[in-house]
Design a protein around this motif. Sequence first.
Motif, PDB file in Angstrom:
ATOM      1  N   SER A   1       0.852  -1.181   0.000  1.00 45.69           N
ATOM      2  CA  SER A   1       0.000   0.000   0.000  1.00 45.69           C
ATOM      3  C   SER A   1       0.888   1.232   0.000  1.00 45.69           C
ATOM      4  O   SER A   1       1.797   1.348   0.825  1.00 45.69           O
ATOM      5  CB  SER A   1      -0.893   0.014   1.251  1.00 45.69           C
ATOM      6  N   CYS A   2       0.621   2.130  -0.904  1.00 42.82           N
ATOM      7  CA  CYS A   2       1.390   3.366  -0.959  1.00 42.82           C
ATOM      8  C   CYS A   2       1.205   4.133   0.354  1.00 42.82           C
ATOM      9  O   CYS A   2       0.079   4.307   0.822  1.00 42.82           O
ATOM     10  CB  CYS A   2       0.901   4.204  -2.133  1.00 42.82           C
ATOM     11  N   PRO A   3       2.304   4.599   0.966  1.00 47.70           N
ATOM     12  CA  PRO A   3       2.181   5.331   2.237  1.00 47.70           C
ATOM     13  C   PRO A   3       1.605   6.729   2.065  1.00 47.70           C
ATOM     14  O   PRO A   3       1.272   7.376   3.051  1.00 47.70           O
ATOM     15  CB  PRO A   3       3.629   5.389   2.744  1.00 47.70           C
ATOM     16  N   SER A   4       1.468   7.195   0.833  1.00 53.30           N
ATOM     17  CA  SER A   4       0.928   8.535   0.603  1.00 53.30           C
ATOM     18  C   SER A   4      -0.556   8.504   0.245  1.00 53.30           C
ATOM     19  O   SER A   4      -1.345   9.263   0.779  1.00 53.30           O
ATOM     20  CB  SER A   4       1.718   9.241  -0.503  1.00 53.30           C
ATOM     21  N   CYS A   5      -0.931   7.622  -0.688  1.00 53.86           N
ATOM     22  CA  CYS A   5      -2.326   7.618  -1.157  1.00 53.86           C
ATOM     23  C   CYS A   5      -3.058   6.336  -0.765  1.00 53.86           C
ATOM     24  O   CYS A   5      -4.251   6.222  -0.988  1.00 53.86           O
ATOM     25  CB  CYS A   5      -2.372   7.801  -2.672  1.00 53.86           C
ATOM     26  N   TRP A   6      -2.368   5.358  -0.207  1.00 49.10           N
ATOM     27  CA  TRP A   6      -2.933   4.102   0.286  1.00 49.10           C
ATOM     28  C   TRP A   6      -3.517   3.210  -0.789  1.00 49.10           C
ATOM     29  O   TRP A   6      -4.201   2.239  -0.504  1.00 49.10           O
ATOM     30  CB  TRP A   6      -3.972   4.358   1.392  1.00 49.10           C
TER      31      TRP A   6
ATOM     32  N   ASP B   1       8.926   5.934  -7.097  1.00 52.30           N
ATOM     33  CA  ASP B   1       7.752   6.797  -7.173  1.00 52.30           C
ATOM     34  C   ASP B   1       6.491   5.958  -7.304  1.00 52.30           C
ATOM     35  O   ASP B   1       6.440   4.997  -8.073  1.00 52.30           O
ATOM     36  CB  ASP B   1       7.848   7.731  -8.380  1.00 52.30           C
ATOM     37  N   CYS B   2       5.465   6.330  -6.544  1.00 55.07           N
ATOM     38  CA  CYS B   2       4.173   5.654  -6.649  1.00 55.07           C
ATOM     39  C   CYS B   2       3.590   5.918  -8.031  1.00 55.07           C
ATOM     40  O   CYS B   2       3.528   7.063  -8.471  1.00 55.07           O
ATOM     41  CB  CYS B   2       3.238   6.182  -5.566  1.00 55.07           C
ATOM     42  N   PRO B   3       3.162   4.867  -8.736  1.00 57.15           N
ATOM     43  CA  PRO B   3       2.575   5.083 -10.068  1.00 57.15           C
ATOM     44  C   PRO B   3       1.206   5.746 -10.015  1.00 57.15           C
ATOM     45  O   PRO B   3       0.704   6.214 -11.026  1.00 57.15           O
ATOM     46  CB  PRO B   3       2.484   3.665 -10.647  1.00 57.15           C
ATOM     47  N   VAL B   4       0.581   5.794  -8.836  1.00 59.89           N
ATOM     48  CA  VAL B   4      -0.750   6.395  -8.715  1.00 59.89           C
ATOM     49  C   VAL B   4      -0.654   7.878  -8.371  1.00 59.89           C
ATOM     50  O   VAL B   4      -1.214   8.732  -9.062  1.00 59.89           O
ATOM     51  CB  VAL B   4      -1.590   5.659  -7.651  1.00 59.89           C
ATOM     52  N   CYS B   5       0.078   8.211  -7.307  1.00 55.44           N
ATOM     53  CA  CYS B   5       0.131   9.607  -6.861  1.00 55.44           C
ATOM     54  C   CYS B   5       1.481  10.267  -7.131  1.00 55.44           C
ATOM     55  O   CYS B   5       1.655  11.448  -6.860  1.00 55.44           O
ATOM     56  CB  CYS B   5      -0.206   9.698  -5.374  1.00 55.44           C
TER      57      CYS B   5
END
Length: 64
Positions: free
Chosen positions: A10-15, A34-38
């Motif tokens: 789980s991304c720690p920024s956008c979950w 880098d998170c591919p979502v946020c």
Amino acid sequence: MEPLQEAEISCPSCWETIELSLDLSAGSQTYTEDCPVCCQPMLVRLQVDEDEGTFNVDVEAENG
Ligand SMILES: [Zn+2]
């Protein structure tokens, strides 16, 4: 154990749940991805136990 593995984290920024591609052949390491979502950077801690043939991955926001 295959050197190339994928792990769901789980991304720690956008979950959002994202899939990380891991290269276990390089052994235990900490790196930024880098998170591919946020697109926020996250710190990836990969721990490889070559004797046991297991690995563990942990992520945290790069800026705490
Ligand atoms: Zn994210």
